[in-house]
Design a protein around this motif. Structure first.
Motif, PDB file in Angstrom:
ATOM      1  N   UNK A   1     -13.894 -20.205   3.596  1.00  0.00           N
ATOM      2  CA  UNK A   1     -13.577 -19.736   4.661  1.00  0.00           C
ATOM      3  C   UNK A   1     -13.820 -20.448   6.258  1.00  0.00           C
ATOM      4  N   UNK A   2     -13.385 -20.711   6.024  1.00  0.00           N
ATOM      5  CA  UNK A   2     -12.854 -22.362   7.582  1.00  0.00           C
ATOM      6  C   UNK A   2     -13.654 -21.646   8.358  1.00  0.00           C
ATOM      7  N   UNK A   3     -13.920 -21.919   9.298  1.00  0.00           N
ATOM      8  CA  UNK A   3     -14.727 -21.680  11.043  1.00  0.00           C
ATOM      9  C   UNK A   3     -13.407 -21.034  12.051  1.00  0.00           C
ATOM     10  N   UNK A   4     -12.501 -21.391  11.810  1.00  0.00           N
ATOM     11  CA  UNK A   4     -11.561 -21.017  12.767  1.00  0.00           C
ATOM     12  C   UNK A   4     -11.217 -19.635  11.992  1.00  0.00           C
ATOM     13  N   UNK A   5     -11.160 -19.359  10.618  1.00  0.00           N
ATOM     14  CA  UNK A   5     -11.105 -18.297  10.026  1.00  0.00           C
ATOM     15  C   UNK A   5     -11.770 -16.488  10.898  1.00  0.00           C
ATOM     16  N   UNK A   6     -13.250 -17.744  10.668  1.00  0.00           N
ATOM     17  CA  UNK A   6     -14.200 -16.977  10.629  1.00  0.00           C
ATOM     18  C   UNK A   6     -14.135 -16.609  12.464  1.00  0.00           C
ATOM     19  N   UNK A  53     -20.507  -5.934   8.270  1.00  0.00           N
ATOM     20  CA  UNK A  53     -18.986  -4.840   6.927  1.00  0.00           C
ATOM     21  C   UNK A  53     -17.732  -5.978   6.981  1.00  0.00           C
ATOM     22  N   UNK A  54     -17.816  -6.795   7.933  1.00  0.00           N
ATOM     23  CA  UNK A  54     -16.669  -7.810   7.772  1.00  0.00           C
ATOM     24  C   UNK A  54     -17.228  -8.592   6.908  1.00  0.00           C
ATOM     25  N   UNK A  55     -18.177  -9.938   7.244  1.00  0.00           N
ATOM     26  CA  UNK A  55     -18.248 -10.440   6.111  1.00  0.00           C
ATOM     27  C   UNK A  55     -19.041 -10.453   4.831  1.00  0.00           C
ATOM     28  N   UNK A  56     -19.701  -9.016   4.868  1.00  0.00           N
ATOM     29  CA  UNK A  56     -20.615  -8.870   4.190  1.00  0.00           C
ATOM     30  C   UNK A  56     -22.132  -9.698   4.124  1.00  0.00           C
ATOM     31  N   UNK A  63     -31.969 -13.215  14.263  1.00  0.00           N
ATOM     32  CA  UNK A  63     -31.185 -14.716  14.307  1.00  0.00           C
ATOM     33  C   UNK A  63     -30.265 -13.173  15.487  1.00  0.00           C
ATOM     34  N   UNK A  64     -30.015 -12.248  15.939  1.00  0.00           N
ATOM     35  CA  UNK A  64     -29.234 -11.501  16.511  1.00  0.00           C
ATOM     36  C   UNK A  64     -29.605 -11.857  18.207  1.00  0.00           C
ATOM     37  N   UNK A  65     -31.033 -12.622  18.297  1.00  0.00           N
ATOM     38  CA  UNK A  65     -31.953 -12.880  19.420  1.00  0.00           C
ATOM     39  C   UNK A  65     -30.907 -14.339  19.870  1.00  0.00           C
ATOM     40  N   UNK A  66     -30.501 -15.295  19.172  1.00  0.00           N
ATOM     41  CA  UNK A  66     -29.834 -16.704  18.966  1.00  0.00           C
ATOM     42  C   UNK A  66     -28.461 -16.938  18.933  1.00  0.00           C
ATOM     43  N   UNK A  67     -27.708 -14.838  19.087  1.00  0.00           N
ATOM     44  CA  UNK A  67     -26.756 -15.387  19.350  1.00  0.00           C
ATOM     45  C   UNK A  67     -25.675 -15.121  20.868  1.00  0.00           C
ATOM     46  N   UNK A  68     -25.953 -16.085  21.404  1.00  0.00           N
ATOM     47  CA  UNK A  68     -25.039 -15.730  22.966  1.00  0.00           C
ATOM     48  C   UNK A  68     -23.340 -15.325  23.004  1.00  0.00           C
ATOM     49  N   UNK A  69     -23.483 -16.895  22.076  1.00  0.00           N
ATOM     50  CA  UNK A  69     -21.934 -16.940  22.570  1.00  0.00           C
ATOM     51  C   UNK A  69     -20.909 -17.226  21.026  1.00  0.00           C
ATOM     52  N   UNK A  70     -19.893 -17.161  21.603  1.00  0.00           N
ATOM     53  CA  UNK A  70     -18.856 -16.295  20.015  1.00  0.00           C
ATOM     54  C   UNK A  70     -19.362 -17.855  18.682  1.00  0.00           C
ATOM     55  N   UNK A  71     -19.620 -18.948  19.509  1.00  0.00           N
ATOM     56  CA  UNK A  71     -19.575 -19.706  18.137  1.00  0.00           C
ATOM     57  C   UNK A  71     -21.203 -19.932  17.535  1.00  0.00           C
ATOM     58  N   UNK A  72     -21.994 -19.610  18.966  1.00  0.00           N
ATOM     59  CA  UNK A  72     -23.444 -19.092  17.895  1.00  0.00           C
ATOM     60  C   UNK A  72     -23.073 -18.139  17.225  1.00  0.00           C
ATOM     61  N   UNK A  73     -22.100 -16.986  17.116  1.00  0.00           N
ATOM     62  CA  UNK A  73     -21.999 -16.532  16.074  1.00  0.00           C
ATOM     63  C   UNK A  73     -21.199 -16.655  14.542  1.00  0.00           C
ATOM     64  N   UNK A  74     -19.943 -17.699  14.708  1.00  0.00           N
ATOM     65  CA  UNK A  74     -19.157 -17.603  14.415  1.00  0.00           C
ATOM     66  C   UNK A  74     -19.479 -18.725  12.922  1.00  0.00           C
ATOM     67  N   UNK A  75     -21.072 -19.488  13.559  1.00  0.00           N
ATOM     68  CA  UNK A  75     -22.120 -21.054  13.394  1.00  0.00           C
ATOM     69  C   UNK A  75     -22.974 -19.749  11.789  1.00  0.00           C
ATOM     70  N   UNK A  76     -23.247 -18.478  12.790  1.00  0.00           N
ATOM     71  CA  UNK A  76     -24.559 -17.475  11.668  1.00  0.00           C
ATOM     72  C   UNK A  76     -23.907 -17.553  10.820  1.00  0.00           C
ATOM     73  N   UNK A  77     -22.809 -17.130  10.952  1.00  0.00           N
ATOM     74  CA  UNK A  77     -21.860 -16.152   9.594  1.00  0.00           C
ATOM     75  C   UNK A  77     -21.614 -17.307   8.658  1.00  0.00           C
ATOM     76  N   UNK A  81     -22.967 -16.890   4.601  1.00  0.00           N
ATOM     77  CA  UNK A  81     -22.109 -16.714   3.895  1.00  0.00           C
ATOM     78  C   UNK A  81     -22.760 -18.197   3.081  1.00  0.00           C
ATOM     79  N   UNK A  82     -23.146 -18.972   3.531  1.00  0.00           N
ATOM     80  CA  UNK A  82     -23.934 -20.539   2.574  1.00  0.00           C
ATOM     81  C   UNK A  82     -21.934 -21.304   2.048  1.00  0.00           C
TER      82      UNK A  82
END
Length: 82
Positions: A1-6, A53-56, A63-77, A81-82
């Motif tokens: 899955x691409x970064x843009x899709x996520x 739920x969305x990404x399984x 990890x949640x504590x490190x998510x401040x920006x939308x990009x942080x969430x995208x990169x974490x996901x 997903x590996x």
């Protein structure tokens, strides 16, 4: 899955909790979830559950504590997903 899709799916998940719809219209990887989108910090639990739920994936509390920006969430996901 691409970064843009996520990113598109993350923004869709955030949308119901965003208080600043104007900021949502110009969301980017550097948009701060709490400060720019005005998502209530108490609602972050709902956001995390929806992301899991969305990404399984499972997102640990530390990890949640490190998510401040939308990009942080995208990169974490993408990382989870590996």
């Amino acid at each position: 899955m691409s970064e843009q899709d996520v990113m598109a799916r993350v923004v869709k998940i955030l949308t119901p909790w965003v208080k600043d719809q104007g900021a949502l219209a110009s969301v980017s990887m550097t948009t701060n979830i709490l400060d720019d989108l005005k998502v209530n910090s108490a609602r972050l639990v709902d956001v995390v559950i929806a992301l899991e739920d969305e990404f399984g994936v499972e997102i640990a509390d530390e990890d949640v504590d490190q998510v401040n920006e939308v990009g942080d969430a995208v990169r974490l996901i993408l990382e989870k997903q590996g």
